[in-house]
Design a protein around this motif. Structure first.
Motif, PDB file in Angstrom:
ATOM      1  N   ILE A  97      33.455  29.217  45.378  1.00 19.25           N
ATOM      2  CA  ILE A  97      34.889  29.271  46.105  1.00 19.25           C
ATOM      3  C   ILE A  97      35.894  28.232  45.394  1.00 19.25           C
ATOM      4  N   PRO A  98      36.787  28.787  44.499  1.00 20.32           N
ATOM      5  CA  PRO A  98      37.418  28.088  43.672  1.00 20.32           C
ATOM      6  C   PRO A  98      38.783  27.374  44.500  1.00 20.32           C
ATOM      7  N   GLU A  99      39.262  26.292  44.096  1.00 17.13           N
ATOM      8  CA  GLU A  99      40.371  25.841  45.145  1.00 17.13           C
ATOM      9  C   GLU A  99      41.637  26.127  44.069  1.00 17.13           C
ATOM     10  N   THR A 100      41.507  26.343  42.879  1.00 16.78           N
ATOM     11  CA  THR A 100      42.666  26.427  42.125  1.00 16.78           C
ATOM     12  C   THR A 100      42.343  27.443  40.983  1.00 16.78           C
ATOM     13  N   LEU A 101      43.345  28.098  40.327  1.00 15.69           N
ATOM     14  CA  LEU A 101      43.311  29.157  39.333  1.00 15.69           C
ATOM     15  C   LEU A 101      42.503  28.797  38.153  1.00 15.69           C
ATOM     16  N   ALA A 102      42.873  27.566  37.738  1.00 14.80           N
ATOM     17  CA  ALA A 102      42.212  26.863  36.639  1.00 14.80           C
ATOM     18  C   ALA A 102      40.528  26.663  36.975  1.00 14.80           C
ATOM     19  N   GLU A 103      40.214  26.423  38.071  1.00 18.30           N
ATOM     20  CA  GLU A 103      38.828  26.294  38.307  1.00 18.30           C
ATOM     21  C   GLU A 103      38.147  27.683  38.386  1.00 18.30           C
ATOM     22  N   ALA A 104      39.025  28.816  38.899  1.00 19.12           N
ATOM     23  CA  ALA A 104      38.557  30.067  38.913  1.00 19.12           C
ATOM     24  C   ALA A 104      38.283  30.670  37.519  1.00 19.12           C
TER      25      ALA A 104
END
Lengths: 158, 274
Positions: free
Chosen positions: B9-16
């Motif tokens: 479950i990413p919190e930002t697009l960069a993490e995703a």
């Protein structure tokens, strides 16, 4: 790494250790024993498994557990403790809008989702609101009348 | 970011994008198609990523976040009517509350009702990865039924919809009933004129082949023509489609689909005085 999904279920903080890709429907029924959430089709066609997630109607068969992390999930079991439910229950009874009953938990959740966004729906809006919920007994008209009556009797509740 | 035993479950697009580049994951947008199979999967849960749920207008270009569900888009004033008309006919309120436009695109069904509109309106898709981004016309995105050019490390991050000339449209979805109907044939036509001459023709057919079909070379026959000239060309124009459209047999016959396509195309021209 965690094997815990946290969310609110019928107003209480809870957690599940099921697979995040599991159907919310199965988790609700089998882990939480909330069997008012009915399993009809498992493909989003019948609405029997309807629940309300963050204020929006959803078919719990098409929702993965992991996607409700941090969400607020309400099933018929939680909803049945509210005044709004009482109004719907009375109106459904008045119009004999329940026959076999299998679709009714989902139908009631769809009714709530509709009225919470549109407290005074027209007949057409009611039919649209329950368009994803199949009922093979009533022919729908009694249900439509019941929702209309509940919206009148429950003035101010929604 | 939350790393689950099975999923992220990413919190930002960069993490995703980082997770996408480093792991075998299935991007989960609304889940309404994925969960029909409901196989145990390592999902990349994008459904709460606000970066993918924006709708922003920049002049004549509308940027639609692929994570927007249909209910969000139906309620958004900047979303053009033709796209709303297609979306309101999708499934039911419960499905429209979860199903996303990005999921509809990436699922790559030729019956995807929103994709049909994006074809006719010359939409483009932004595909992003940690290595960079590329922008592709929507018709280059699909390579077949359920197949796209999206790489294993990429995510669809923006839908670019040119808004000009979308007001005059012809749309028709043929389904078995009003709600919950999967398209048997869906058609959208756009025809714009400038100074009495046809400046744009777009005719897109959904649900009849492995991808949405659009024939730009036939459309070009009518470009620059007056309505009277186009009317003279109509038989030849229709003949091209009559030859080119070869529907796949599905729950309804190929012959039925073909006839409906031709009827809709002719009616689209009629409605524009051709």
């Amino acid at each position: 790494m965690t094997d815990t999904i946290r969310f609110r279920l019928n107003g209480e903080e809870t957690e599940s250790h099921s697979d995040p890709s599991a159907r919310l429907l199965d988790v609700l029924r089998e882990e939480f024993l909330l069997t008012g959430v009915k399993c009809g089709c498992k493909e989003g066609e019948c609405g029997a498994c309807s629940v309300i997630i963050d204020g929006q109607l959803a078919n719990s068969c098409m929702v993965a557990l992991g996607s409700v992390s941090g969400s607020d999930v309400m099933t018929i079991e939680g909803y049945s403790k509210t005044k709004r439910y009482q109004k719907l229950s009375e109106a459904y009874a008045e119009f004999s809008a329940v026959q076999c009953g299998f679709c009714i938990p989902g139908m009631v959740m769809a009714s709530e989702a509709l009225l919470s966004h549109n407290p005074h729906p027209t007949e057409e809006e009611i039919r649209e609101g329950i368009s994803g919920n199949l009922c093979r007994c009533t022919g729908y008209s009694a249900i439509v009348s019941a929702i209309k009556k509940a919206s009148e009797n429950g003035e101010g509740l929604w | 970011m939350v790393t689950l035993r099975n999923g992220y479950i990413p919190e930002t697009l960069a993490e995703a994008l980082k997770i996408r580049s480093e792991n075998q994951v299935v991007p989960y947008a609304g889940g309404t198609d994925l969960m029909i199979k409901a196989q145990p999967s390592s999902y990349l849960f994008l459904n709460k990523l606000s970066a993918l749920q924006k709708v922003e207008q920049d002049g004549d270009m509308l940027h639609i976040g692929p994570g927007c569900n249909y209910t969000m888009l139906l309620n958004h004033p900047a979303v053009p009517k033709v796209l709303k008309e297609a979306m309101i006919r999708i499934a039911s309120p419960a499905t429209r509350n979860r199903g996303t436009i990005g999921g509809n695109i990436c699922n790559a069904s030729p019956k995807a009702d929103s994709v049909l509109i994006l074809y006719a309106s010359d939409a483009e898709l932004k595909l992003s990865s940690i290595a960079g981004e590329r922008i592709v016309p929507i018709e280059e995105f699909f390579t077949g039924r359920g197949k796209t050019i999206l790489r294993e490390d990429e995510l669809l991050t923006d839908i670019r919809l040119p808004l000009k000339g979308l007001d005059d449209y012809y749309y028709y979805k043929v389904g078995a009933r009003r709600a919950m109907a999967i398209s048997r044939v869906a058609f959208v036509g756009l025809l714009n004129t400038e100074n009495g001459k046809i400046s744009r023709v777009a005719a897109a057919f959904g649900a009849i082949s492995d991808t949405v079909l659009r024939f730009r070379e036939f459309e070009a026959m009518l470009l620059g023509k007056t309505l009277a000239e186009a009317t003279a060309l109509k038989p030849a124009f229709l003949a091209k489609y009559q030859e080119a459209i070869v529907p796949i047999r599905g729950r309804v016959s190929a012959e039925y689909r073909k006839q409906v396509c031709m009827n809709l195309l002719a009616d689209f021209l009629n409605s524009n005085g051709i």
